[in-house]
Design a protein around this motif. Structure first.
Motif, PDB file in Angstrom:
ATOM      1  N   ILE A   1     -13.454   8.438 -10.729  1.00 61.73           N
ATOM      2  CA  ILE A   1     -12.086   7.129 -10.513  1.00 61.73           C
ATOM      3  C   ILE A   1     -12.936   7.587  -9.098  1.00 61.73           C
ATOM      4  O   ILE A   1     -11.865   8.454  -7.895  1.00 61.73           O
ATOM      5  CB  ILE A   1     -11.203   7.018 -10.137  1.00 61.73           C
ATOM      6  CG1 ILE A   1     -10.689   7.208 -11.827  1.00 61.73           C
ATOM      7  CG2 ILE A   1     -10.820   6.212  -9.249  1.00 61.73           C
ATOM      8  CD1 ILE A   1      -9.674   6.428 -12.128  1.00 61.73           C
ATOM      9  N   VAL A   2     -13.979   6.576  -8.325  1.00 58.88           N
ATOM     10  CA  VAL A   2     -14.330   6.965  -6.992  1.00 58.88           C
ATOM     11  C   VAL A   2     -13.759   5.373  -5.845  1.00 58.88           C
ATOM     12  O   VAL A   2     -13.753   4.713  -6.143  1.00 58.88           O
ATOM     13  CB  VAL A   2     -15.844   6.769  -6.951  1.00 58.88           C
ATOM     14  CG1 VAL A   2     -16.258   6.733  -5.419  1.00 58.88           C
ATOM     15  CG2 VAL A   2     -16.896   7.488  -7.675  1.00 58.88           C
ATOM     16  N   VAL A   3     -13.036   6.401  -4.894  1.00 61.81           N
ATOM     17  CA  VAL A   3     -12.585   5.725  -4.206  1.00 61.81           C
ATOM     18  C   VAL A   3     -13.540   5.064  -2.887  1.00 61.81           C
ATOM     19  O   VAL A   3     -13.458   6.238  -2.388  1.00 61.81           O
ATOM     20  CB  VAL A   3     -11.092   6.438  -3.838  1.00 61.81           C
ATOM     21  CG1 VAL A   3     -10.164   4.922  -2.913  1.00 61.81           C
ATOM     22  CG2 VAL A   3      -9.993   5.969  -4.874  1.00 61.81           C
ATOM     23  N   PRO A   4     -13.759   3.825  -2.868  1.00 60.39           N
ATOM     24  CA  PRO A   4     -14.601   4.141  -1.974  1.00 60.39           C
ATOM     25  C   PRO A   4     -14.360   3.522  -0.264  1.00 60.39           C
ATOM     26  O   PRO A   4     -14.411   4.003   1.315  1.00 60.39           O
ATOM     27  CB  PRO A   4     -15.378   2.766  -1.958  1.00 60.39           C
ATOM     28  CG  PRO A   4     -13.824   1.829  -2.758  1.00 60.39           C
ATOM     29  CD  PRO A   4     -14.205   3.156  -3.063  1.00 60.39           C
ATOM     30  N   PHE A   5     -13.186   4.103  -0.213  1.00 60.34           N
ATOM     31  CA  PHE A   5     -12.405   4.265   1.804  1.00 60.34           C
ATOM     32  C   PHE A   5     -12.265   5.488   2.190  1.00 60.34           C
ATOM     33  O   PHE A   5     -11.609   6.414   0.713  1.00 60.34           O
ATOM     34  CB  PHE A   5     -11.332   3.325   1.676  1.00 60.34           C
ATOM     35  CG  PHE A   5     -11.878   1.640   0.932  1.00 60.34           C
ATOM     36  CD1 PHE A   5     -12.678   1.056   2.956  1.00 60.34           C
ATOM     37  CD2 PHE A   5     -12.023   1.108   0.995  1.00 60.34           C
ATOM     38  CE1 PHE A   5     -12.821  -0.382   2.796  1.00 60.34           C
ATOM     39  CE2 PHE A   5     -12.491   0.228   0.268  1.00 60.34           C
ATOM     40  CZ  PHE A   5     -13.215  -0.369   2.051  1.00 60.34           C
ATOM     41  N   PRO A   6     -10.980   6.047   3.286  1.00 64.34           N
ATOM     42  CA  PRO A   6     -10.822   7.417   3.232  1.00 64.34           C
ATOM     43  C   PRO A   6      -9.430   7.685   2.974  1.00 64.34           C
ATOM     44  O   PRO A   6      -8.396   6.846   1.858  1.00 64.34           O
ATOM     45  CB  PRO A   6     -10.049   7.429   5.000  1.00 64.34           C
ATOM     46  CG  PRO A   6     -11.466   6.160   4.849  1.00 64.34           C
ATOM     47  CD  PRO A   6     -11.472   5.222   4.026  1.00 64.34           C
ATOM     48  N   PRO A   7      -8.763   8.701   1.979  1.00 61.70           N
ATOM     49  CA  PRO A   7      -7.334   8.866   1.557  1.00 61.70           C
ATOM     50  C   PRO A   7      -6.163   8.594   2.554  1.00 61.70           C
ATOM     51  O   PRO A   7      -6.949   8.416   4.065  1.00 61.70           O
ATOM     52  CB  PRO A   7      -7.531  10.485   1.723  1.00 61.70           C
ATOM     53  CG  PRO A   7      -9.107  11.247   1.967  1.00 61.70           C
ATOM     54  CD  PRO A   7      -9.918  10.571   2.527  1.00 61.70           C
ATOM     55  N   GLY A   8      -5.687   7.710   2.558  1.00 59.94           N
ATOM     56  CA  GLY A   8      -4.095   7.564   2.057  1.00 59.94           C
ATOM     57  C   GLY A   8      -3.889   6.285   2.698  1.00 59.94           C
ATOM     58  O   GLY A   8      -3.036   5.570   3.336  1.00 59.94           O
ATOM     59  N   GLY A   9      -4.856   5.521   2.679  1.00 61.27           N
ATOM     60  CA  GLY A   9      -4.503   4.132   2.803  1.00 61.27           C
ATOM     61  C   GLY A   9      -4.215   3.409   1.597  1.00 61.27           C
ATOM     62  O   GLY A   9      -4.419   3.706   0.239  1.00 61.27           O
ATOM     63  N   SER A  10      -4.161   1.484   1.678  1.00 57.42           N
ATOM     64  CA  SER A  10      -3.798   1.009   0.365  1.00 57.42           C
ATOM     65  C   SER A  10      -5.045   1.092  -1.241  1.00 57.42           C
ATOM     66  O   SER A  10      -3.964   1.198  -2.245  1.00 57.42           O
ATOM     67  CB  SER A  10      -4.168  -0.245   0.864  1.00 57.42           C
ATOM     68  OG  SER A  10      -3.207  -0.296   1.880  1.00 57.42           O
ATOM     69  N   THR A  11      -6.352   1.696  -0.855  1.00 56.17           N
ATOM     70  CA  THR A  11      -6.561   1.851  -1.655  1.00 56.17           C
ATOM     71  C   THR A  11      -7.172   3.228  -2.829  1.00 56.17           C
ATOM     72  O   THR A  11      -7.009   3.409  -3.910  1.00 56.17           O
ATOM     73  CB  THR A  11      -8.335   1.489  -1.390  1.00 56.17           C
ATOM     74  OG1 THR A  11      -8.775  -0.299  -0.554  1.00 56.17           O
ATOM     75  CG2 THR A  11      -9.245   1.582  -2.446  1.00 56.17           C
TER      76      THR A  11
ATOM     77  N   LYS B   1      -2.224  -6.842  -7.206  1.00 60.50           N
ATOM     78  CA  LYS B   1      -2.368  -7.232  -6.251  1.00 60.50           C
ATOM     79  C   LYS B   1      -1.446  -6.399  -4.795  1.00 60.50           C
ATOM     80  O   LYS B   1      -0.691  -5.934  -5.211  1.00 60.50           O
ATOM     81  CB  LYS B   1      -1.389  -8.999  -6.886  1.00 60.50           C
ATOM     82  CG  LYS B   1      -2.186  -9.431  -8.006  1.00 60.50           C
ATOM     83  CD  LYS B   1      -2.210 -11.014  -7.805  1.00 60.50           C
ATOM     84  CE  LYS B   1      -3.178 -11.459  -9.297  1.00 60.50           C
ATOM     85  NZ  LYS B   1      -4.266 -11.698  -8.596  1.00 60.50           N
ATOM     86  N   ALA B   2      -2.356  -7.019  -4.185  1.00 61.32           N
ATOM     87  CA  ALA B   2      -1.703  -6.447  -2.859  1.00 61.32           C
ATOM     88  C   ALA B   2      -1.187  -7.835  -1.126  1.00 61.32           C
ATOM     89  O   ALA B   2      -2.224  -8.213  -1.327  1.00 61.32           O
ATOM     90  CB  ALA B   2      -2.525  -5.788  -2.211  1.00 61.32           C
ATOM     91  N   PRO B   3      -0.285  -8.278  -1.573  1.00 58.52           N
ATOM     92  CA  PRO B   3       0.155  -9.252  -0.689  1.00 58.52           C
ATOM     93  C   PRO B   3       0.080  -8.860   0.474  1.00 58.52           C
ATOM     94  O   PRO B   3      -0.023  -8.051   1.545  1.00 58.52           O
ATOM     95  CB  PRO B   3       1.325  -9.598  -0.517  1.00 58.52           C
ATOM     96  CG  PRO B   3       2.084  -8.951  -2.223  1.00 58.52           C
ATOM     97  CD  PRO B   3       0.881  -8.078  -2.052  1.00 58.52           C
ATOM     98  N   GLY B   4      -0.899  -9.843   1.517  1.00 55.54           N
ATOM     99  CA  GLY B   4      -1.091 -10.213   2.854  1.00 55.54           C
ATOM    100  C   GLY B   4       0.119  -9.835   3.388  1.00 55.54           C
ATOM    101  O   GLY B   4       0.997 -10.848   3.517  1.00 55.54           O
TER     102      GLY B   4
ATOM    103  N   GLN C   1      -2.856  -5.749   4.651  1.00 52.77           N
ATOM    104  CA  GLN C   1      -2.267  -6.019   3.390  1.00 52.77           C
ATOM    105  C   GLN C   1      -0.362  -5.167   3.486  1.00 52.77           C
ATOM    106  O   GLN C   1      -0.582  -4.271   4.643  1.00 52.77           O
ATOM    107  CB  GLN C   1      -2.708  -5.065   2.747  1.00 52.77           C
ATOM    108  CG  GLN C   1      -3.720  -5.165   2.411  1.00 52.77           C
ATOM    109  CD  GLN C   1      -5.099  -4.828   1.363  1.00 52.77           C
ATOM    110  OE1 GLN C   1      -4.980  -3.831   1.160  1.00 52.77           O
ATOM    111  NE2 GLN C   1      -5.654  -4.717   0.965  1.00 52.77           N
ATOM    112  N   VAL C   2       0.474  -5.817   3.103  1.00 51.39           N
ATOM    113  CA  VAL C   2       1.850  -5.014   3.517  1.00 51.39           C
ATOM    114  C   VAL C   2       1.814  -3.928   2.927  1.00 51.39           C
ATOM    115  O   VAL C   2       2.685  -2.508   4.044  1.00 51.39           O
ATOM    116  CB  VAL C   2       2.758  -6.223   1.974  1.00 51.39           C
ATOM    117  CG1 VAL C   2       4.063  -5.109   1.982  1.00 51.39           C
ATOM    118  CG2 VAL C   2       2.722  -6.756   2.449  1.00 51.39           C
ATOM    119  N   ALA C   3       1.092  -2.530   1.991  1.00 48.86           N
ATOM    120  CA  ALA C   3       1.008  -1.562   1.217  1.00 48.86           C
ATOM    121  C   ALA C   3       0.709  -1.210   2.421  1.00 48.86           C
ATOM    122  O   ALA C   3       1.684   0.182   3.262  1.00 48.86           O
ATOM    123  CB  ALA C   3       0.273  -1.518   0.089  1.00 48.86           C
ATOM    124  N   SER C   4      -0.364  -1.099   3.914  1.00 52.16           N
ATOM    125  CA  SER C   4      -0.117  -0.098   4.796  1.00 52.16           C
ATOM    126  C   SER C   4       0.684  -0.775   6.054  1.00 52.16           C
ATOM    127  O   SER C   4       0.882   0.394   6.472  1.00 52.16           O
ATOM    128  CB  SER C   4      -1.902  -0.032   4.886  1.00 52.16           C
ATOM    129  OG  SER C   4      -2.279  -1.495   5.463  1.00 52.16           O
TER     130      SER C   4
END
Length: 325
Positions: A34-44, A124-127, A207-210
């Motif tokens: 599974i490729v995550v196209p963003f750095p470690p530790g973020g919402s993605t 889903k990720a609320p803003g 995003q709320v997550a971060s």
């Protein structure tokens, strides 16, 4: 006796072959990537890691490897997924990679619609709209809009960069409220939120997550969220719809895509495993605690959703005149 044994064996085989992860057993010999196209530790990055402990079980013992391939607003990682031909490479797709990027860049190293097949929307990720309360002396959304109208162009908002989903949210907010702010693009979410926390820039669309840890600590104040109802993690914060701006109420999302040439049976197999993982109470709890709400759509529905998001974001980019090449 032999006939009875054969029937029992056949019945058992039918049950096994219908279980997620045991169809296409040959794929279980290689790790699911599974490729995550963003750095470690973020919402993605949070999204697949929240499921990593349960997915191998649901995939018949197949290991799951998560790889971060960050850069160029997610384009480097998604291009790598699009080129994969091994049948075991998948990618975490976001509203940025499959909606915003195609809307603001004329040239991308991948085609968000034609190079992929949607596997499933995962969450889903609320803003959330946040301010530094030491910089902006308001108590709620209405007061904030009034403050902006009294100070046109004097307030700045930070984003992780030009053409990011936060930039699009900011542009939509300004259009909907009839206000003016100065956009300050950063090279990533980390520097942006750090300057908001430090008081250099007072407003941030996130995003709320971060942003949740900073909201909970009181370092930033949440004024509105993009969700159908108030969030359990932020029960005192109204939705944009409650604040009179339902056009801002659409959340972000994270999903899984596969290269277009991935065998349909493999797509279905992984889709079923993800949906099963999202029903796991521990996974649901982890997601919810981070402001992420589980989904689990069909492959067909998610593929259609991506095409719709591209069309929608192209309209936003045209109105806001956001074009990066």
């Amino acid at each position: 006796m032999q006939r009875r044994q054969f029937l029992c064996t056949a019945a058992a085989s039918a049950v096994v072959s219908s279980a997620p992860g045991l169809a296409m057993a040959q794929d279980a010999t290689r790790p699911l990537r599974i490729v995550v196209p963003f750095p470690p530790g973020g919402s993605t990055d949070m999204v697949p890691r929240n499921m990593q402990d349960v997915l191998p079980k649901l995939l018949g013992g197949q290991p799951v490897v998560i790889e971060n391939r960050a850069g160029a607003g997610g384009s480097i990682g998604m291009a790598e997924v699009a080129r994969a031909t091994d049948g075991v490479t998948f990618g975490i797709a976001t509203l940025s990679t499959q909606g915003v990027n195609p809307a603001v860049y004329k040239k991308l190293p991948y085609d968000a619609i034609n190079d992929f097949v949607g596997v499933t929307e995962i969450v889903k990720a609320p803003g959330v709209l946040v301010i530094n309360p030491a910089q902006i002396p308001v108590k709620n959304f209405a007061e904030f809009v009034a403050y902006l109208k009294a100070n046109p162009g004097k307030v700045s908002f930070a984003t992780p960069g030009n053409g990011t989903i936060a930039h699009m949210w900011g542009a939509q907010f300004l259009k909907s409220t009839g206000t003016q702010m100065t956009h300050i693009p950063y090279k990533g979410a980390g520097p942006a939120i750090n300057d908001v926390l430090g008081g250099q820039v007072p407003v941030y669309f996130d995003q709320v997550a971060s942003s949740l840890p900073h909201i909970k600590s009181g370092k930033v104040k949440a004024l509105a969220v993009s969700w159908r109802e108030r969030l359990d993690v932020l029960p005192d914060v109204p939705t944009y719809a409650e604040a009179g701006h339902p056009d801002l109420n659409d959340p972000s999302w994270f999903g899984l895509v596969a290269p277009k040439n991935t065998p349909p049976a493999q797509v279905e197999r992984v889709q079923k495993a993800i949906v099963a993982a999202l029903k796991d109470p521990a996974v649901k709890q982890r997601m919810a605690s981070q402001g992420l709400y589980v989904s689990g759509t069909s492959s067909a529905d998610f593929t259609k959703q991506i095409a719709n998001e591209v069309a929608k974001m192209k309209k936003v980019a045209a109105v806001a005149q956001i074009h990066l090449d």
